[in-house]
Design an enzyme around this catalytic site. Sequence first.
Site, PDB file in Angstrom:
ATOM      1  N   TYR A  88      -6.280 -13.985   4.545  1.00  0.00           N
ATOM      2  CA  TYR A  88      -4.989 -14.276   3.885  1.00  0.00           C
ATOM      3  C   TYR A  88      -4.468 -15.603   3.655  1.00  0.00           C
ATOM      4  CZ  TYR A  88      -4.352  -9.028   4.843  1.00  0.00           C
ATOM      5  OH  TYR A  88      -4.218  -7.871   4.674  1.00  0.00           O
ATOM      6  N   LYS A 211      -2.519  10.207  11.137  1.00  0.00           N
ATOM      7  CA  LYS A 211      -3.799  10.317  10.226  1.00  0.00           C
ATOM      8  C   LYS A 211      -5.032   9.937  11.305  1.00  0.00           C
ATOM      9  CE  LYS A 211      -2.022   7.727   7.033  1.00  0.00           C
ATOM     10  NZ  LYS A 211      -1.962   6.663   6.411  1.00  0.00           N
ATOM     11  N   GLY A 243      -4.248   4.086   2.487  1.00  0.00           N
ATOM     12  CA  GLY A 243      -3.065   4.462   3.462  1.00  0.00           C
ATOM     13  C   GLY A 243      -1.710   4.250   2.631  1.00  0.00           C
ATOM     14  N   ASP A 244      -1.754   3.100   1.845  1.00  0.00           N
ATOM     15  CA  ASP A 244      -0.492   2.936   1.081  1.00  0.00           C
ATOM     16  C   ASP A 244      -0.104   4.019   0.211  1.00  0.00           C
ATOM     17  OD1 ASP A 244      -0.746   0.626   2.611  1.00  0.00           O
ATOM     18  OD2 ASP A 244      -1.533  -0.500   0.733  1.00  0.00           O
TER      19      ASP A 244
END
Length: 288
Positions: A88, A211, A243-244
């Site tokens: 990032y 999850k 996951g999104d």
Amino acid sequence: MIELREEADGRLSRGYGGDTFNTAVYLARLGTETDYITALGDDSWSDELIEAWTREGVGTQRVLRLPGRLPGLYIIQTDPKGERRFSYWRETAAARLLFQAPEAEPVIAAIAAYDLIYLSGISLSLYGETGRERLFAVLRDARAKGRRVAFDTNFRPRGWTDPEVARAAFREAFACADIILASTEDLDLLFGAGGADELLAFSDRAEIVLKHPDLTCRVLGQGGDIVVPGTPVDDVVDTTAAGDSFAAAYLHARLSGESPRSAAAAGHRLAGQVVRYRGAIIPRDAMP
């Protein structure tokens, strides 16, 4: 953020993504009216992002534009099994100022008007202590007005300099949320072994979607406790946004009146398709 995907020959392909934004795109594609609330700069990259989001049907009227700022940037690298690694560059990204910039007041005031407000653990890591205090106040005000809050854990240790600060922020988010989407990996990283117990303490008042690594999903809330298995995918290319996208399909189904079991199955279906493609956002014609 601007997304760069490293290809097998070392070249980089450009797209865009970010955890809550990925969920917003998939919600919009599924038919839920969705606005995205963030901050961007006044540069050409930010203009391009706004144009792309608009084409996806994501509302951008709540996107704050800050002069002289830039969007964040990340690079995805994947191993032969499709597992991804992120790098990032977002320490000075405009999104970090969303709850601090004076220009943001109209945007912040509008948040409590939404039926459902969705945020993540990465959201919490961006804003700093002052920004988080403001955010939690907004969420409490929204819930007092009958709105609902959904929180996705998405814990990334690199986003936090102090683990105890992170734990306190997550507990505050749990207390503000009506729906909590989590993974046992996130919770164990954050709270240590058995970290799920921290979350399950809120099952008496929140709908919890937990999850597990074996792709099973446990949904607790309103006296119910069910397990919905997922189907492993053989041709995994890139697990970015799995996951999104699960969160988007789950929330869309619940907003549409479907049961938690049906919503979890929808989450599995969409996530299982997303991991077959590179990058966070799959081609529109690949949507299940």
